[in-house]
Design a protein around this motif. Structure first.
Motif, short mmCIF file in Angstrom:
data_model
loop_
_atom_site.label_atom_id
_atom_site.label_comp_id
_atom_site.label_asym_id
_atom_site.label_seq_id
_atom_site.Cartn_x
_atom_site.Cartn_y
_atom_site.Cartn_z
N ILE A 20 14.06 -8.66 -2.12
CA ILE A 20 14.83 -7.73 -1.28
C ILE A 20 15.52 -8.48 -0.13
N LEU A 21 14.72 -9.09 0.73
CA LEU A 21 15.26 -9.66 1.96
C LEU A 21 16.19 -10.85 1.73
N ILE A 38 4.93 5.46 -5.36
CA ILE A 38 5.32 5.33 -6.77
C ILE A 38 4.28 5.99 -7.67
N GLU A 39 2.99 5.73 -7.42
CA GLU A 39 1.93 6.29 -8.27
C GLU A 39 1.83 7.80 -8.15
N THR A 40 2.26 8.37 -7.03
CA THR A 40 2.23 9.82 -6.86
C THR A 40 3.29 10.50 -7.71
N PHE A 41 4.47 9.91 -7.80
CA PHE A 41 5.58 10.56 -8.48
C PHE A 41 5.96 9.93 -9.82
N PHE A 42 5.53 8.70 -10.06
CA PHE A 42 5.90 7.97 -11.27
C PHE A 42 4.69 7.17 -11.74
N HIS A 43 4.92 5.99 -12.27
CA HIS A 43 3.84 5.05 -12.53
C HIS A 43 4.38 3.64 -12.26
N ARG A 63 0.82 -1.21 0.00
CA ARG A 63 0.00 0.00 0.00
C ARG A 63 0.86 1.27 0.00
N LEU A 64 1.82 1.33 0.90
CA LEU A 64 2.64 2.53 1.03
C LEU A 64 3.54 2.75 -0.19
N ASN A 65 4.16 1.70 -0.66
CA ASN A 65 5.05 1.84 -1.81
C ASN A 65 4.29 2.11 -3.10
N SER A 66 3.15 1.48 -3.27
CA SER A 66 2.33 1.74 -4.46
C SER A 66 1.88 3.19 -4.49
N ALA A 67 1.44 3.70 -3.35
CA ALA A 67 0.98 5.09 -3.28
C ALA A 67 2.11 6.06 -3.61
N SER A 97 8.36 -4.20 -13.19
CA SER A 97 9.39 -4.51 -12.19
C SER A 97 8.94 -4.12 -10.78
N ASP A 98 8.15 -3.06 -10.67
CA ASP A 98 7.61 -2.67 -9.36
C ASP A 98 6.66 -3.74 -8.83
N HIS A 99 5.82 -4.26 -9.69
CA HIS A 99 4.87 -5.30 -9.28
C HIS A 99 5.60 -6.56 -8.79
N ILE A 100 6.72 -6.88 -9.44
CA ILE A 100 7.50 -8.05 -9.02
C ILE A 100 8.00 -7.86 -7.59
#
Length: 59
Positions: free
Chosen positions: A46-47, A25-30, A19-23, A34-37
């Motif tokens: 990541i971990l 990214i969508e605010t400043f980019f699209h 939720r936080l990362n999607s919001a 690769s984001d969905h992955i």
């Protein structure tokens, strides 16, 4: 000033991670494929590769 604590990612935080990362990214980019992955598999992308995810939380 309100006290905050920093916590490492836990599986129960996954919905908030998405939720936080999607919001953001969508605010400043699209959102790109690769984001969905990454958003769908933060553990594997990541971990498990030595990265960390931090959350700032109210106690």
């Amino acid at each position: 000033m309100e006290e905050l604590r920093i916590e490492l990612y836990r599986p129960e935080y996954k919905k908030d991670f998405v939720r936080l990362n999607s919001a953001w990214i969508e605010t400043f980019f699209h959102l790109e494929s690769s984001d969905h992955i990454v958003l769908n598999d933060p553990e594997g992308t990541i971990l498990d590769k030595g990265g960390q995810i931090f959350f700032c939380c109210n106690p």
